[in-house]
Structure formats: structure tokens, C-alpha cells
Design a protein around this motif. Structure first.
Motif, PDB file in Angstrom:
ATOM      1  N   ASP A   1     -28.436 -16.706  -0.007  1.00 35.47           N
ATOM      2  CA  ASP A   1     -27.251 -16.055   0.570  1.00 35.47           C
ATOM      3  C   ASP A   1     -27.540 -14.560   0.588  1.00 35.47           C
ATOM      4  OD1 ASP A   1     -24.820 -14.887   1.128  1.00 35.47           O
ATOM      5  OD2 ASP A   1     -23.675 -16.085  -0.301  1.00 35.47           O
TER       6      ASP A   1
ATOM      7  N   ASP B   1     -21.852 -19.599  -1.925  1.00 39.00           N
ATOM      8  CA  ASP B   1     -20.473 -19.498  -2.422  1.00 39.00           C
ATOM      9  C   ASP B   1     -19.441 -19.717  -1.319  1.00 39.00           C
ATOM     10  OD1 ASP B   1     -21.002 -17.133  -1.120  1.00 39.00           O
ATOM     11  OD2 ASP B   1     -19.939 -15.866  -2.560  1.00 39.00           O
TER      12      ASP B   1
ATOM     13  N   ASP C   1     -16.474 -17.118   4.613  1.00 38.05           N
ATOM     14  CA  ASP C   1     -17.838 -16.630   4.369  1.00 38.05           C
ATOM     15  C   ASP C   1     -18.807 -17.593   5.056  1.00 38.05           C
ATOM     16  OD1 ASP C   1     -19.965 -15.212   3.385  1.00 38.05           O
ATOM     17  OD2 ASP C   1     -19.665 -15.768   1.275  1.00 38.05           O
TER      18      ASP C   1
ATOM     19  N   ALA D   1     -21.420  -9.907  -3.147  1.00 39.66           N
ATOM     20  CA  ALA D   1     -22.084 -11.054  -2.538  1.00 39.66           C
ATOM     21  C   ALA D   1     -21.465 -11.373  -1.189  1.00 39.66           C
ATOM     22  CB  ALA D   1     -21.964 -12.259  -3.451  1.00 39.66           C
ATOM     23  N   SER D   2     -20.191 -11.133  -1.085  1.00 38.92           N
ATOM     24  CA  SER D   2     -19.545 -11.397   0.192  1.00 38.92           C
ATOM     25  C   SER D   2     -18.213 -10.685   0.195  1.00 38.92           C
ATOM     26  CB  SER D   2     -19.322 -12.898   0.362  1.00 38.92           C
ATOM     27  OG  SER D   2     -18.540 -13.370  -0.711  1.00 38.92           O
TER      28      SER D   2
HETATM   29 MG    MG Z   1     -21.793 -15.879   0.450  1.00 38.22          MG
END
Ligand code: MG
Length: 447
Positions: free
Chosen positions: A34, A189, A228, A275-276
Motif C-alpha cells: 500500500d 487497510d 481508500d 497511510a491514507s
Molecule cells: Mg491504504
């Protein structure tokens, strides 16, 4: 003999414009990455990482080899980001499973860095193998949050470990005995943020084909928000051991790094990276500052000298140097006339000293206390300030002339009309006052 069967699916989701996730499927290696970072950095980081992982694992298809492959992948991404300023800060998560043979036995080696996850679906039960390297997870481990709170915490997207954001990285490694019927789920995720474990389990237990199961999971995550990128790899063990042994084997070889729980030192290996984008928008600057402070506490001792610390030390040094020079200037920019062994002496410095500086003798005048009017002796013993050596000399000469004129007022040396010593020029220092002694004009410093 172990055979694996797999399927995968990935989707940009409903919010993101690009898909920075990657899925890897070969006969022996499976992974999810990711990526993160602007200007295509996330896509580049994920691609570089999985490519390097595949090459390095091919060279050394063992558990240690897979862990080493992650380390090499980290180095590749890090190096690339250093060489390309527009990609600075890019990174990626990486969770991977490799089928290896060690000492004649098939083993599934599983590695993880970041907050993508690997699960094992065994006997109808889904259990998470990996540990998230996120701030929220750290807070769960320290007892500050419950698992339920962490799942919705605004810091759940802040990573404490990622691939490619530092020159080195700590890699978590597990070794798992493959068992027929087991199903492994690797996912970003984007899946686990949208679906409950029970929803994931339902799909995994009801859909036999791994590719179809992966598709359905991705579609379900889209249906539940798709905030996401979503990536899923499902790996089935179709032929494997049926031994009723503990399925997760840890630390069977001390050469391996088995780190089911990251140590505090490990956590410090990476910077914090989002991460996002969380559903509620990116964390505020205040939240990020607090998160960074907390991560620094977690990683205490790992990076003792930060840029801020260095800047503080430099500024402090500058202030102290400035203060020292100011004190030094104040002390050395002053003179006074004093008495030493009945002789008038000119000193540099402040009367009685200033801080740690004591007056320094700069000139002995050869004029004694007997050569000057007695009325000035108290003043001289206490010290008479002058602004320079020249004015101090002039002051002494005036005193000497005054004494001479007192003794012999009709001397040609003295000027009766002006009452001033003709051979002893007088000057008035800035801030000084002028008093008139019999026969001479005397200049004394202001108190
Ligand atoms: Mg992600």
C-alpha cells in the motif's frame, strides 16, 4: 509437499483518484503493498518494493531470505527517494507470504512492515497474524486505547513503520506450518477499514474460489464506503500437512527475526506517515504534531538529536556568545584611576570588578599620593572612572598640576587669571563633570 492456490483483486475505491496499492501473486510468493506519497510516489514506492522483493526472494527462497528481501526492498525505495527529490517521503507498507523449504519441511514465511494485514482463516476462524505498525496500535498496546477505540481513532492511519522512509527498517517475520484447508488473507487497510471481521469471515467461509473471494471482498469494501484503495490476496493451502500442531511457529531458528510485537526501538526506525486519508479528512496540524511527539516518546533514545534540538543548541549558543561579548565589552570599555602602594595607577575594567572580571593594571603613572591634593585622596582610593587611558592620564596630570599650583600659585607654571594649569591640558570625557581646584581645572568622571 505443499501446493498453494491464490486469487487477488484490487480497486481504486470510491474516493481516491489513483490506486497506489499493489497485489503480488506467484506460485510461491504473495504480497500486498500500500504505497503512500504524493506526485505518484506511492505507486513508485509500491512497485519498486514488490519488484525488489521478488528478485531478492528468488535468490534466497527461505524465511531469512524473505526477511532479507524486505530489507533490500526498503533500501531500493529509500535510495530511489533520495535520488529523486520529487519522490522524497514516499513509502509503502508490505505484507508478504512466501512458501519456503527449510530442513526438508515446507514452511510459510510471513513478513510485515506497516499496517497492511495478513490473516489466517483456520477451522472457520479468522485470526490476524500481523501487528499494525500504527500509532493507534501502539496506543492499544500501551493500554491507552481499546481495540474498538483504535479502529476509529484519528491516528489509526499514522504509521510508525513503513518501507522506504528510512535507510533501515525492522521486519516482522513469522513462520507458519502450512495446513491443508487453511486460507490466508493479505489485504491493505482499505479492506479492514470498511468491513468487520465477521463480514470478511463470511465471504472466506462461503466462497471456495480464492479469486472470486477476493473479488467479493473488494466489492463489499466498495459498498461500505470505499474510502481508500482496496487490495486483497487470498491464498489457499490445497495440499499440506494435517498435523495437529501449533500453526504459528515462532523463533524456531535464532537466525530469524521473529518479532510478533515490535519493540520500542523498532518503532523508532521510521518516520510517521499517513497511510491514507481518513474518512474525516487528513489529521490536523495539531493532531500530527501531537502524534509526532508521541511517536518520539515511543522511540525515545533512538534519535537523540533532531533538527529542532540542533537548531535550539545553535540559537542558545548564539545567545550565550552574544551575552558573553556584551559583558566583555562592558568590562573592558572602562578605565579608572586608583591607588596602589601610594602610586596612582590606571586600571582597565570596572571599579571593584564586574562578574568574573577583575580590573587589570594598564599603566603606572609614577605620580604618588603626595603629588596630588590631599582632598582628592578619598576619591582616588575609591577609584575615579575615566573613559580611556588618555583621559585617565590627563586626569592624573591635572591633579599633579593642581598640587604644584597650590604650593606655588605665582609660578609661571600656573595662570592666575584663568586659575588653570597651563601645561596640563584638560579634557572632559563623555558623562564627566568638571570641578575646579585651586590653580587648576580638574576633570572627574561622573559617578
Ligand atoms: Mg491504504
Amino acid at each position: 509437499m505443499t501446493l498453494l492456490r491464490s486469487g487477488s483483486a484490487t480497486d481504486t475505491g470510491l474516493v481516491r483518484s489513483v490506486n497506489q496499492d499493489l497485489a503480488v501473486e506467484t506460485s510461491t510468493l504473495f504480497a500486498v503493498a500500500d504505497g503512500m506519497g504524493g506526485h505518484a510516489g506511492g505507486e513508485v514506492a509500491a512497485r519498486l518494493a514488490v519488484d525488489a522483493l521478488g528478485v531478492a526472494f528468488g535468490r534466497q527462497p527461505t524465511g531469512a531470505g524473505l526477511s532479507q528481501a524486505v530489507t533490500e526492498a526498503n533500501a531500493v525505495v529509500w535510495q530511489h527517494s533520495q535520488e529523486n527529490p520529487e519522490l522524497r517521503g514516499m513509502g509503502t507498507t508490505l505484507t508478504a507470504v512466501g512458501l519456503v523449504n527449510e530442513e526438508g519441511h515446507d514452511v510459510l514465511a510471513l513478513v510485515n512492515v506497516g499496517d497492511s494485514r495478513s490473516y489466517r482463516f483456520h477451522d472457520g476462524e479468522l485470526s490476524q497474524i500481523t501487528t499494525d505498525h500504527s500509532l493507534a496500535e501502539e496506543m492499544v498496546r500501551s493500554g491507552e486505547l481499546t481495540t474498538a477505540e483504535a479502529a476509529v481513532h484519528p491516528h489509526r492511519h499514522i504509521l510508525t513503520r513503513a518501507l522506504g522512509v528510512s535507510s533501515d527498517v525492522a521486519v516482522d517475520l513469522w513462520r507458519i506450518q502450512p495446513m491443508r484447508g487453511d486460507r490466508f488473507l493479505l489485504c491493505s487497510d482499505g479492506l479492514t477499514n470498511e468491513l468487520e471481521l465477521s463480514q470478511i469471515s463470511e465471504v472466506l467461509s462461503s466462497v471456495n474460489d480464492p479469486g472470486r473471494a477476493a473479488d467479493l471482498l473488494v466489492q463489499a469494501a466498495r459498498t461500505h464506503g470505499g474510502s481508500d484503495n482496496i487490495t486483497v490476496v487470498v491464498v489457499d493451502v490445497v495440499v499440506g500437512d494435517d498435523m495437529d500442531a501449533s500453526p504459528v511457529i515462532a523463533a524456531v531458528n535464532s537466525d530469524f527475526t521473529v518479532v510478533p510485537d515490535a519493540t520500542e526501538e523498532d518503532v523508532g526506525a521510521a518516520e510517521l506517515y499517513p497511510a491514507s486519508v481518513p474518512e474525516a479528512g487528513p489529521p490536523s496540524r495539531r493532531e500530527r504534531r501531537r502524534a509526532k511527539r508521541r511517536a518520539r516518546r515511543i522511540a525515545r533514545g533512538r534519535r537523540l538529536i533532531t533538527f529542532r534540538t540542533l537548531l535550539f543548541v545553535i540559537l542558545l549558543g548564539g545567545v550565550l556568545s552574544g551575552a558573553w561579548y556584551a559583558v566583555r565589552w562592558y568590562d573592558t570599555n572602562s578605565y579608572f584611576v586608583g591607588v596602589d602602594h601610594n602610586e596612582l595607577v590606571i586600571y582597565q575594567g570596572r571599579i571593584g570588578g564586574f562578574l568574573w572580571y577583575n580590573p587589570v593594571e594598564v599603566q603606572r603613572t609614577l605620580v604618588t599620593t603626595a603629588d596630588v591634593p590631599a582632598t582628592y585622596l578619598d576619591q582616588l582610593n575609591a577609584g575615579v572612572e575615566e573613559s580611556s587611558v588618555a583621559s585617565a592620564v590627563n586626569y592624573v596630570r591635572n591633579l599633579e598640576a593642581t598640587k604644584t599650583c597650590e604650593a606655588n600659585p605665582n609660578s609661571s607654571f600656573c595662570s592666575p587669571s584663568a586659575g588653570t594649569a597651563t601645561t596640563a591640558p584638560t579634557t572632559t570625557a563623555p558623562g564627566a563633570t568638571t570641578t575646579t581646584a585651586p590653580g587648576a581645572t580638574i576633570t572627574t568622571a561622573a559617578p
